[in-house]
Design a protein around this motif. Structure first.
Motif, PDB file in Angstrom:
ATOM      1  N   TYR A   1       0.838  -1.200   0.000  1.00  0.00           N
ATOM      2  CA  TYR A   1       0.000   0.000   0.000  1.00  0.00           C
ATOM      3  C   TYR A   1       0.878   1.257   0.000  1.00  0.00           C
ATOM      4  O   TYR A   1       0.572   2.239  -0.660  1.00  0.00           O
ATOM      5  CB  TYR A   1      -0.954  -0.004   1.199  1.00  0.00           C
ATOM      6  N   TYR A   2       1.998   1.177   0.701  1.00  0.00           N
ATOM      7  CA  TYR A   2       2.969   2.279   0.707  1.00  0.00           C
ATOM      8  C   TYR A   2       3.460   2.550  -0.723  1.00  0.00           C
ATOM      9  O   TYR A   2       3.493   3.694  -1.179  1.00  0.00           O
ATOM     10  CB  TYR A   2       4.140   1.937   1.632  1.00  0.00           C
ATOM     11  N   ILE A   3       3.828   1.491  -1.444  1.00  0.00           N
ATOM     12  CA  ILE A   3       4.287   1.634  -2.829  1.00  0.00           C
ATOM     13  C   ILE A   3       3.183   2.264  -3.683  1.00  0.00           C
ATOM     14  O   ILE A   3       3.438   3.182  -4.469  1.00  0.00           O
ATOM     15  CB  ILE A   3       4.711   0.262  -3.412  1.00  0.00           C
ATOM     16  N   PHE A   4       1.958   1.780  -3.506  1.00  0.00           N
ATOM     17  CA  PHE A   4       0.821   2.313  -4.259  1.00  0.00           C
ATOM     18  C   PHE A   4       0.632   3.809  -3.977  1.00  0.00           C
ATOM     19  O   PHE A   4       0.524   4.615  -4.903  1.00  0.00           O
ATOM     20  CB  PHE A   4      -0.450   1.528  -3.909  1.00  0.00           C
ATOM     21  N   LEU A   5       0.608   4.179  -2.705  1.00  0.00           N
ATOM     22  CA  LEU A   5       0.387   5.582  -2.336  1.00  0.00           C
ATOM     23  C   LEU A   5       1.497   6.495  -2.855  1.00  0.00           C
ATOM     24  O   LEU A   5       1.229   7.605  -3.308  1.00  0.00           O
ATOM     25  CB  LEU A   5       0.260   5.722  -0.821  1.00  0.00           C
ATOM     26  N   ARG A   6       2.727   6.029  -2.788  1.00  0.00           N
ATOM     27  CA  ARG A   6       3.861   6.846  -3.235  1.00  0.00           C
ATOM     28  C   ARG A   6       3.832   7.051  -4.743  1.00  0.00           C
ATOM     29  O   ARG A   6       4.439   7.993  -5.246  1.00  0.00           O
ATOM     30  CB  ARG A   6       5.184   6.193  -2.815  1.00  0.00           C
ATOM     31  N   SER A   7       3.126   6.172  -5.464  1.00  0.00           N
ATOM     32  CA  SER A   7       3.076   6.290  -6.925  1.00  0.00           C
ATOM     33  C   SER A   7       1.974   7.236  -7.410  1.00  0.00           C
ATOM     34  O   SER A   7       1.936   7.580  -8.590  1.00  0.00           O
ATOM     35  CB  SER A   7       2.857   4.905  -7.554  1.00  0.00           C
ATOM     36  N   LEU A   8       1.094   7.659  -6.523  1.00  0.00           N
ATOM     37  CA  LEU A   8      -0.039   8.490  -6.937  1.00  0.00           C
ATOM     38  C   LEU A   8       0.361   9.955  -7.125  1.00  0.00           C
ATOM     39  O   LEU A   8       0.975  10.553  -6.243  1.00  0.00           O
ATOM     40  CB  LEU A   8      -1.164   8.411  -5.899  1.00  0.00           C
TER      41      LEU A   8
ATOM     42  N   LYS B   1      -3.849  11.459   3.104  1.00  0.00           N
ATOM     43  CA  LYS B   1      -3.477  12.793   3.595  1.00  0.00           C
ATOM     44  C   LYS B   1      -1.975  12.837   3.910  1.00  0.00           C
ATOM     45  O   LYS B   1      -1.285  13.787   3.545  1.00  0.00           O
ATOM     46  CB  LYS B   1      -4.307  13.140   4.834  1.00  0.00           C
ATOM     47  N   LYS B   2      -1.488  11.801   4.579  1.00  0.00           N
ATOM     48  CA  LYS B   2      -0.053  11.754   4.901  1.00  0.00           C
ATOM     49  C   LYS B   2       0.797  11.591   3.646  1.00  0.00           C
ATOM     50  O   LYS B   2       1.869  12.187   3.539  1.00  0.00           O
ATOM     51  CB  LYS B   2       0.230  10.632   5.887  1.00  0.00           C
ATOM     52  N   ALA B   3       0.311  10.776   2.697  1.00  0.00           N
ATOM     53  CA  ALA B   3       1.070  10.570   1.458  1.00  0.00           C
ATOM     54  C   ALA B   3       1.148  11.864   0.652  1.00  0.00           C
ATOM     55  O   ALA B   3       2.203  12.202   0.102  1.00  0.00           O
ATOM     56  CB  ALA B   3       0.424   9.462   0.626  1.00  0.00           C
TER      57      ALA B   3
ATOM     58  N   SER C   1       4.791   6.607   5.749  1.00  0.00           N
ATOM     59  CA  SER C   1       5.820   5.567   5.838  1.00  0.00           C
ATOM     60  C   SER C   1       5.118   4.215   5.890  1.00  0.00           C
ATOM     61  O   SER C   1       3.959   4.113   6.299  1.00  0.00           O
ATOM     62  CB  SER C   1       6.689   5.748   7.084  1.00  0.00           C
ATOM     63  N   ALA C   2       5.834   3.182   5.495  1.00  0.00           N
ATOM     64  CA  ALA C   2       5.278   1.831   5.549  1.00  0.00           C
ATOM     65  C   ALA C   2       4.958   1.458   7.000  1.00  0.00           C
ATOM     66  O   ALA C   2       3.973   0.773   7.267  1.00  0.00           O
ATOM     67  CB  ALA C   2       6.238   0.829   4.919  1.00  0.00           C
ATOM     68  N   GLU C   3       5.776   1.928   7.924  1.00  0.00           N
ATOM     69  CA  GLU C   3       5.543   1.621   9.345  1.00  0.00           C
ATOM     70  C   GLU C   3       4.260   2.286   9.846  1.00  0.00           C
ATOM     71  O   GLU C   3       3.495   1.674  10.602  1.00  0.00           O
ATOM     72  CB  GLU C   3       6.739   2.058  10.196  1.00  0.00           C
ATOM     73  N   PHE C   4       4.030   3.528   9.455  1.00  0.00           N
ATOM     74  CA  PHE C   4       2.778   4.206   9.838  1.00  0.00           C
ATOM     75  C   PHE C   4       1.577   3.426   9.319  1.00  0.00           C
ATOM     76  O   PHE C   4       0.610   3.189  10.045  1.00  0.00           O
ATOM     77  CB  PHE C   4       2.751   5.638   9.300  1.00  0.00           C
ATOM     78  N   ILE C   5       1.639   3.016   8.053  1.00  0.00           N
ATOM     79  CA  ILE C   5       0.542   2.248   7.455  1.00  0.00           C
ATOM     80  C   ILE C   5       0.353   0.939   8.215  1.00  0.00           C
ATOM     81  O   ILE C   5      -0.773   0.561   8.542  1.00  0.00           O
ATOM     82  CB  ILE C   5       0.801   1.982   5.959  1.00  0.00           C
ATOM     83  N   PHE C   6       1.453   0.255   8.494  1.00  0.00           N
ATOM     84  CA  PHE C   6       1.372  -1.015   9.227  1.00  0.00           C
ATOM     85  C   PHE C   6       0.669  -0.834  10.572  1.00  0.00           C
ATOM     86  O   PHE C   6      -0.235  -1.604  10.920  1.00  0.00           O
ATOM     87  CB  PHE C   6       2.782  -1.600   9.426  1.00  0.00           C
TER      88      PHE C   6
END
Length: 171
Positions: A8-15, A96-98, A104-109
Motif C-alpha cells: 500500500y505504501y508503494i501504491f500511495l507513493r506512486s499516486l 493525507k499523509k502521502a 511511511s510503511a511503518e505508519f501504514i502497518f
C-alpha cells in the motif's frame, strides 16, 4: 499485514496527488486497492475449493459460520465487512499523509493493525449494522463497536475447518 502495508505504501507513493483528473479517475481503484490486495494475499492460504473472500475474514458471526462450513449460501446472503470503515479511518488518513510526503510503511502497518480487520456476517445481521460510521461514542480503539451497538456477536474466524477439509480431499 506487513506485506499489505508495504504494498500500500508503494501504491500511495506512486499516486500523483497534484493531478486532479488522474486522482478522480483513480477514485474507485484507491478505495478498493487495500481490500483487493488483502483478499488476494489471504486467498493464497485457502484450499482450492474455498477461495471466496468470505473465508478470508478475521471474525465471523455464528450464523455466517454455519453457512460457510456447509459451503451453502445464496448470492448476497453472506457479507464481507470491514469492521472499521476503511475509507474514513485508513484510506483518507494514509492519503493525507502521502499527499504531504509524511507517509511511511511503518505508519501504514500500525494503522492497519489497529483498524483493518474484517468479518463475515449474514445479510440479516448486516441490516442492523451502521454501514459507514462508527458509533458516536466510539473510543477509537474497540473494533467491535459497530457490532456491539447492533448486538451482533462475532467470534474469531478459526479456519481449521478449512484445513481439515483440504486434508480429506487430498487423501
Amino acid at each position: 499485514m506487513r506485506i499489505l502495508a508495504d504494498n500500500y505504501y508503494i501504491f500511495l507513493r506512486s499516486l500523483p496527488f497534484e493531478n486532479d483528473i488522474y486522482m478522480e479517475g483513480m477514485g474507485e481503484a484507491r478505495i478498493k486497492f487495500l481490500a483487493n490486495l488483502h483478499i488476494t494475499i489471504t486467498k493464497k492460504y485457502l484450499p482450492k475449493k474455498r477461495k471466496d473472500r468470505r473465508y478470508t475474514t478475521d471474525y465471523i458471526s455464528h450464523m455466517a459460520l454455519e453457512l460457510l462450513k456447509r459451503s451453502s449460501w445464496s448470492s448476497g446472503e453472506l457479507i464481507y465487512e470491514h469492521m472499521v470503515p476503511k475509507t474514513r479511518y485508513v484510506k483518507e488518513v494514509c492519503e493525507k499523509k502521502a499527499k504531504s510526503g509524511e507517509i511511511s510503511a511503518e505508519f501504514i502497518f500500525q494503522l492497519l493493525m489497529k483498524y483493518f480487520w474484517t468479518a463475515t456476517i449474514h445479510k440479516k445481521e448486516n441490516k442492523l449494522l451502521s454501514k459507514s460510521m462508527m458509533p458516536l461514542d466510539w473510543d477509537g480503539e474497540n473494533i467491535f463497536a459497530r457490532y456491539n451497538s447492533a448486538e451482533i456477536i462475532l467470534i474469531e474466524h478459526d479456519k481449521t475447518y478449512l484445513s481439515y477439509e483440504s486434508k480429506i480431499q487430498t487423501v
